[in-house]
Design an enzyme around this catalytic site. Structure first.
Site, mmCIF file in Angstrom:
data_model
loop_
_atom_site.group_PDB
_atom_site.id
_atom_site.type_symbol
_atom_site.label_atom_id
_atom_site.label_comp_id
_atom_site.label_asym_id
_atom_site.label_seq_id
_atom_site.Cartn_x
_atom_site.Cartn_y
_atom_site.Cartn_z
ATOM 1 N N LYS A 1 24.673 23.977 7.286
ATOM 2 C CA LYS A 1 26.054 24.418 7.408
ATOM 3 C C LYS A 1 26.409 24.999 8.711
ATOM 4 C CE LYS A 1 27.218 27.535 4.763
ATOM 5 N NZ LYS A 1 27.939 28.934 5.071
ATOM 6 N N ARG B 1 33.062 32.962 -1.816
ATOM 7 C CA ARG B 1 31.575 32.488 -2.737
ATOM 8 C C ARG B 1 31.599 32.742 -4.093
ATOM 9 N NH1 ARG B 1 28.460 33.733 2.281
ATOM 10 N NH2 ARG B 1 26.245 33.489 2.000
ATOM 11 N N ARG C 1 8.706 25.956 8.537
ATOM 12 C CA ARG C 1 9.252 26.987 9.502
ATOM 13 C C ARG C 1 8.252 28.297 9.745
ATOM 14 N NH1 ARG C 1 15.636 28.152 9.028
ATOM 15 N NH2 ARG C 1 14.891 29.695 7.262
ATOM 16 N N ARG D 1 8.000 33.482 6.618
ATOM 17 C CA ARG D 1 8.882 34.792 6.009
ATOM 18 C C ARG D 1 8.829 34.523 4.501
ATOM 19 N NH1 ARG D 1 13.749 33.803 9.778
ATOM 20 N NH2 ARG D 1 13.127 35.330 11.437
ATOM 21 N N ARG E 1 16.377 31.133 -4.316
ATOM 22 C CA ARG E 1 17.632 31.325 -3.624
ATOM 23 C C ARG E 1 18.746 30.205 -3.826
ATOM 24 N NH1 ARG E 1 15.578 32.082 2.141
ATOM 25 N NH2 ARG E 1 17.481 31.438 2.965
HETATM 26 P P1 AMP Z 1 25.718 34.510 5.087
HETATM 27 O O1 AMP Z 1 25.447 34.590 6.639
HETATM 28 O O2 AMP Z 1 26.983 33.496 5.061
HETATM 29 O O3 AMP Z 1 24.659 34.002 4.415
HETATM 30 O O4 AMP Z 1 25.879 35.869 4.628
HETATM 31 C C1 AMP Z 1 25.060 37.025 4.816
HETATM 32 C C2 AMP Z 1 25.369 37.640 3.695
HETATM 33 O O5 AMP Z 1 26.573 38.511 3.833
HETATM 34 C C3 AMP Z 1 25.042 37.503 2.323
HETATM 35 O O6 AMP Z 1 23.832 37.384 1.925
HETATM 36 C C4 AMP Z 1 26.282 38.427 1.536
HETATM 37 O O7 AMP Z 1 25.218 39.927 1.318
HETATM 38 C C5 AMP Z 1 27.031 38.787 2.551
HETATM 39 N N1 AMP Z 1 28.325 37.930 2.440
HETATM 40 C C6 AMP Z 1 28.718 36.905 3.393
HETATM 41 N N2 AMP Z 1 29.976 36.505 2.852
HETATM 42 C C7 AMP Z 1 29.986 37.067 1.630
HETATM 43 C C8 AMP Z 1 31.107 36.579 0.430
HETATM 44 N N3 AMP Z 1 32.127 35.703 0.900
HETATM 45 N N4 AMP Z 1 30.771 37.538 -0.526
HETATM 46 C C9 AMP Z 1 30.042 38.322 -0.827
HETATM 47 N N5 AMP Z 1 29.126 38.381 0.128
HETATM 48 C C10 AMP Z 1 29.052 37.782 1.279
#
Ligand code: AMP
Length: 218
Positions: A20, A94, A128, A161, A172
């Site tokens: 993505k 999300r 990785r 990791r 996940r």
């Molecule tokens: P990402 O970089 O998109 O994987 O986001 C990192 C973290 O930010 C996620 O694991 C959530 O803790 C939080 N986060 C990002 N976007 C959202 C969302 N739309 N709703 C809730 N938590 C979010």
């Protein structure tokens, strides 16, 4: 509807490690759209130690979702800040609650959903390896370390990791799947979801541009 008559609002959906990030940055570059990434914006707040940053830090650290009420208010404010430019939304919504709230104020025009088989993702992440002290990342077969299992610069051990171990990645992905499936359904019902399947970003990218080009043509 073309970009000449309105500013396009695009949303990208895709599982962790589905590519993505790669596809998003290519869209941003090719179509000159503003990239609004919820994860990046939250990390920025954490780094700057704002009130919001302090509030959301624990969720990000634990890989949990930030509560809907916080996210909705925050992201709608962020989207309103984008002036006179089409945007690409990444990481939000999300949940169906978030999708609903967004639809009421800023209905998106295009939803791009990346469909990469889970086995391919697990396989990719399995290769990785990281050097913990420096954060250097190696991918076997892509940027393989000179000596197996050792950092090129220091010669120290590389580790995987805990999050990247196949069982953890599978977990996940299952969580992503169960939470995001209803969001995908939400946009399917609106008739604006388009799915792109492939094993790599290079395989998916031409399909994405073939679809988006007509929308963005002047
Ligand atoms: P990402 O970089 O998109 O994987 O986001 C990192 C973290 O930010 C996620 O694991 C959530 O803790 C939080 N986060 C990002 N976007 C959202 C969302 N739309 N709703 C809730 N938590 C979010």
């Amino acid at each position: 509807m073309t970009a000449t008559s309105k500013l396009l609002k695009t949303l990208i959906l895709g599982a962790p490690a589905s590519g993505k990030g790669t596809i998003s940055s290519r869209i941003v570059k090719k179509y000159n759209v503003a990239h609004v990434s919820s994860g990046d914006k939250l990390r920025d707040h954490i780094e700057k130690q704002t009130d919001l940053g302090k509030e959301v830090k624990k969720y990000l650290n634990e890989g949990k979702l930030v509560p809907d009420n916080v996210m909705i208010k925050f992201m709608i404010t962020e989207l309103n800040k984008v002036e006179n430019k089409p945007w690409l939304l990444d990481g939000f919504p999300r949940t169906v609650g978030q999708a609903d709230a967004l639809w009421k104020v800023q209905p998106v025009d295009i939803v791009v959903n990346l469909v990469v088989p889970f086995d391919v993702i697990i396989d990719r992440v399995k290769d990785r390896w990281v050097h913990l002290a420096s954060g250097r990342v190696y991918n076997i077969g892509f940027n393989t370390p000179k000596v197996e299992g050792k950092d090129d610069v220091t010669g120290e051990d590389l580790v995987q990791r805990p999050d990247d171990k196949p069982e953890a990645v599978r977990k996940r992905l299952e969580i992503y799947d169960s939470i995001t499936r209803p969001v995908i359904e939400f946009y399917k019902q609106k008739g604006i979801l388009k799915e792109f399947e492939g094993r790599t970003s290079d395989e998916i990218w031409p399909k994405v541009t073939a679809y988006l080009d007509p929308f963005f043509k002047k």
